[in-house]
Design a protein around this motif. Structure first.
Motif, PDB file in Angstrom:
ATOM      1  N   TYR A   1       0.835  -1.193   0.000  1.00 46.23           N
ATOM      2  CA  TYR A   1       0.000   0.000   0.000  1.00 46.23           C
ATOM      3  C   TYR A   1       0.869   1.243   0.000  1.00 46.23           C
ATOM      4  CZ  TYR A   1       0.675  -0.278   5.105  1.00 46.23           C
ATOM      5  OH  TYR A   1       1.210  -0.358   6.351  1.00 46.23           O
ATOM      6  N   LYS A   2       0.265   2.361  -0.376  1.00 47.39           N
ATOM      7  CA  LYS A   2       1.006   3.603  -0.573  1.00 47.39           C
ATOM      8  C   LYS A   2       1.054   4.419   0.723  1.00 47.39           C
ATOM      9  CE  LYS A   2       1.926   3.617  -5.070  1.00 47.39           C
ATOM     10  NZ  LYS A   2       3.267   3.836  -5.601  1.00 47.39           N
TER      11      LYS A   2
ATOM     12  N   ASP B   1       0.780   7.994   2.758  1.00 43.84           N
ATOM     13  CA  ASP B   1      -0.263   9.005   2.619  1.00 43.84           C
ATOM     14  C   ASP B   1      -0.002   9.969   1.466  1.00 43.84           C
ATOM     15  OD1 ASP B   1      -1.761   7.928   4.567  1.00 43.84           O
ATOM     16  OD2 ASP B   1      -1.194   9.359   6.135  1.00 43.84           O
TER      17      ASP B   1
ATOM     18  N   GLU C   1       1.537   9.450  -1.294  1.00 46.59           N
ATOM     19  CA  GLU C   1       1.496   8.850  -2.626  1.00 46.59           C
ATOM     20  C   GLU C   1       0.109   8.299  -2.974  1.00 46.59           C
ATOM     21  OE1 GLU C   1       4.111   8.260  -4.966  1.00 46.59           O
ATOM     22  OE2 GLU C   1       5.400   9.597  -3.822  1.00 46.59           O
ATOM     23  N   LYS C   2      -0.813   8.446  -2.060  1.00 48.02           N
ATOM     24  CA  LYS C   2      -2.156   7.903  -2.250  1.00 48.02           C
ATOM     25  C   LYS C   2      -2.933   8.601  -3.357  1.00 48.02           C
ATOM     26  CE  LYS C   2      -4.398   8.412   1.511  1.00 48.02           C
ATOM     27  NZ  LYS C   2      -4.871   8.447   2.917  1.00 48.02           N
TER      28      LYS C   2
ATOM     29  N   ASP D   1      -7.114   4.320   1.424  1.00 47.49           N
ATOM     30  CA  ASP D   1      -5.913   3.532   1.211  1.00 47.49           C
ATOM     31  C   ASP D   1      -5.738   3.251  -0.268  1.00 47.49           C
ATOM     32  OD1 ASP D   1      -4.618   2.915   3.691  1.00 47.49           O
ATOM     33  OD2 ASP D   1      -6.425   1.781   4.241  1.00 47.49           O
ATOM     34  N   THR D   2      -4.497   3.302  -0.733  1.00 43.63           N
ATOM     35  CA  THR D   2      -4.201   2.912  -2.098  1.00 43.63           C
ATOM     36  C   THR D   2      -3.251   1.723  -2.083  1.00 43.63           C
ATOM     37  OG1 THR D   2      -4.540   5.081  -3.143  1.00 43.63           O
ATOM     38  CG2 THR D   2      -2.987   3.599  -4.208  1.00 43.63           C
ATOM     39  N   TYR D   3      -3.678   0.635  -2.732  1.00 42.83           N
ATOM     40  CA  TYR D   3      -2.799  -0.515  -2.917  1.00 42.83           C
ATOM     41  C   TYR D   3      -2.223  -0.430  -4.322  1.00 42.83           C
ATOM     42  CZ  TYR D   3      -5.189  -2.421   1.164  1.00 42.83           C
ATOM     43  OH  TYR D   3      -5.697  -2.602   2.419  1.00 42.83           O
TER      44      TYR D   3
ATOM     45  N   THR E   1      -3.215   0.138  -9.684  1.00 44.84           N
ATOM     46  CA  THR E   1      -3.589   0.590  -8.344  1.00 44.84           C
ATOM     47  C   THR E   1      -5.027   0.182  -8.045  1.00 44.84           C
ATOM     48  OG1 THR E   1      -4.159   2.722  -9.352  1.00 44.84           O
ATOM     49  CG2 THR E   1      -2.080   2.604  -8.141  1.00 44.84           C
TER      50      THR E   1
ATOM     51  N   HIS F   1      -7.933   1.251  -5.055  1.00 46.23           N
ATOM     52  CA  HIS F   1      -8.152   2.188  -3.952  1.00 46.23           C
ATOM     53  C   HIS F   1      -9.346   1.817  -3.091  1.00 46.23           C
ATOM     54  CE1 HIS F   1      -5.517   4.558  -6.499  1.00 46.23           C
ATOM     55  NE2 HIS F   1      -6.420   4.522  -7.456  1.00 46.23           N
TER      56      HIS F   1
END
Length: 491
Positions: A210-211, A213, A215-216, A222-224, A240, A242
């Motif tokens: 996950y990214k 904060d 880079e989200k 949350d971004t995977y 990605t 999200h």
RNA sequence: CGGGAUGUAGCGCAGUCAGGCUAGCGCACUACGUUCGGGACGUAGGGGUCGGGAGUUCGAAUCUCCCCAUCCCGACCA
């Protein structure tokens, strides 16, 4: 490293050009950083599309299509989202042209100004959530699992062929769920699907995580992401997924009545991959002879080339070649027989190597006489002579071998270029001179992340999922840390 | 948007500093012939408003100004 990545090779332009050309309108070009994808490049994209689409449908998703234009006001509804995308939007302000007063050329009719400007979608969250609002009333309407294949426009400061074009093709999934957990599960399902696709179809090993904060995705909780390492040592974000929490549901007032009759905001996700994947394929596997395509995605898996003098020879060779072709096709392979008499065999050999076709069969008079064919594989460039009765089995086996070999080659490259580093000078030195992935401790603050980025251009690519915990000190601040994160310079 | 470079045939480039033959070269393209087991060779051809506009000059690809685009380095990003 393959020379084409440094653009030093003559054939770089030639074979890159074979896939795509950069849009170049003759006069006063406004089509900036857009691609024309030629048929062969597009055929690769079509393979990507069809395989991904199959995987999406297997996991219960369906396709739909939403408008290209998004009213400006939609964008303002989610604060982070608008902040993230405002700087790169193409805006439609008028709907009509008229003849110039002097009778030459045309101009925008100032009378035809739109009351509300339209944004050409940079991503479709806003218009989709505005629509979902009317589709979702009850828990019975959930989950809503929809994907869209579309083009989007992001007016980037700087464009780069395949990796960052102003207009690009992609798929974007937008799902709505009754519970938080279900939405998080969906986010993970998709990132796992992307990982599977990258590794088993594209033959590219990826790091999943996950990214941080900073880079989200704009608007995500949350971004995977999956991150791949290119042959020049730079990282490429390949996909990605999200978890959007209730951010868009609240911004667009999307509520449903649950089983107990209470009104609740839905939980949502979005996820996507783009034509950037073609760029990943090129930069991960390409060599100085051109593309190297994994068999699972190659539009043509086997090409058969006749070697002959005169029509009589061609006829007997063609008979053999076509027989082999239909046998190979029977076992599910995509085969092309290239009997053009406008090009010589050597030219064809080079051409299909440029295009990355995994296996080439050459059949000449000698082979017809001996009942053999010359089999050449693209990944290793090895050639061997195989008797015709074994050719189908052999080639079928090669497909599996090549697919595996391409992956393990990339994996070995990544392993060789992944470093565990605990010393700041070594960190800087590695980033500067070697590139690659660096596993290092980080104190978890945005300040440190920012400083590292400013000093080295390296960013945190992912915080790996299922990361092992380990006591350590932040590479930059020296503060305590519980786990290593992945740093790299990225595209 | 800041710093640097570039724009000449489908592609890659020379010519621009120091203005002057009909604007060149390689690849590609067309025709004919010979070739055909790793990008063939010969001969003969076709293809250009020199990124756009304005200016200076007897004369501009070349000098001046403005504009446009591309590439590299920053900021931004899938």
């Amino acid at each position: 490293m393959a020379d084409f990545l440094t653009k030093k090779e003559d054939n770089y332009a030639q074979w890159y050009n074979d896939l795509v050309i950069k849009a170049d309108m003759a006069e006063n070009s406004a089509v900036r950083g857009c691609m024309v994808i030629k048929p062969y490049g597009y055929a690769i994209w079509e393979k990507v599309q069809s395989e991904l689409d199959r995987l999406f449908k297997q996991s219960g998703h369906v396709n739909a299509y939403f408008p290209l234009f998004i009213p400006k006001s939609f964008f303002a509804k989610e604060a982070d989202h608008v902040e993230g995308f405002a700087k790169e939007c193409a805006v439609v302000t008028h709907y009509r042209l008229r003849n110039n007063k002097d009778g030459r050329g045309i101009e925008v009719d100032p009378e035809a100004r739109l009351e509300e400007e339209l944004i050409i979608r940079p991503t479709s969250e806003t218009i989709i959530w505005n629509t979902y609002k009317n589709w979702i009333q009850s828990y019975r309407d959930l989950p809503l699992l929809i994907n869209q294949w579309a083009n989007v426009v992001r007016w980037e400061m700087r464009t780069r062929l395949f990796l960052r074009t102003a207009e690009f093709l992609w798929q974007e999934g937008h799902t709505a769920h009754a519970t938080k957990n279900e939405a998080i599960e969906e986010t993970k399902t998709i990132i796992n699907l992307y990982e599977h696709f990258a590794q088993d179809f594209m033959g590219i090993p990826v790091l999943k995580g996950y990214k941080s904060d900073s880079e989200k995705f704009a608007g995500a909780v949350d971004t995977y992401a999956i991150e791949a390492l290119m042959q020049d040592g730079k990282a490429l974000q390949a996909g990605t997924s999200h978890f959007l929490g209730q951010n868009f549901a609240k911004a667009f007032d999307v509520r449903f009545t649950d089983k107990s009759g209470e009104l609740q905001y839905v939980w949502s996700t979005s996820w996507g991959v783009s034509t950037r994947l073609i760029g990943a394929l090129i930069m991960a596997h390409g060599d100085n002879n051109g593309l190297v395509l994994p068999p699972n995605l190659a539009p043509v898996q086997v090409v058969i080339i006749p070697i002959y003098k005169g029509n009589t020879q061609l006829d007997s060779i063609s008979a053999t070649a076509l027989k082999i072709k239909s046998e190979l096709e029977k076992s599910g392979l995509r085969v092309k027989y290239d009997d053009r008499d406008t090009h010589k065999p050597g030219f064809k050999f080079a051409e299909y190597e440029l295009k990355g076709v995994p296996v080439r069969l050459a059949i000449g008079p000698r082979d017809v006489e001996n009942g053999t064919a010359e089999v050449a594989r693209r990944d290793t460039m090895e050639k061997e002579v195989i008797s015709l009765d074994k050719v189908t089995d052999h080639v079928t086996g090669l497909m599996t071998d090549i697919q595996k070999n391409i992956f393990s080659k990339s994996l070995a490259f990544r392993d060789k270029n992944t470093f565990r580093i605990d010393d700041w000078d070594e960190f800087r030195n590695t980033i500067e001179n070697k590139g690659g992935f660096i596993l290092a401790h980080w104190d978890g603050t945005a300040e440190t992340e920012e400083k590292i980025k400013n000093e080295t251009k390296a960013t945190i690519r992912v915080i790996p999922l299922d990361n092992e915990t380990e006591d350590g000190k932040c590479i930059y601040s020296g503060k305590p840390s519980k786990q290593r994160v992945v740093f790299a310079r990225a595209y």
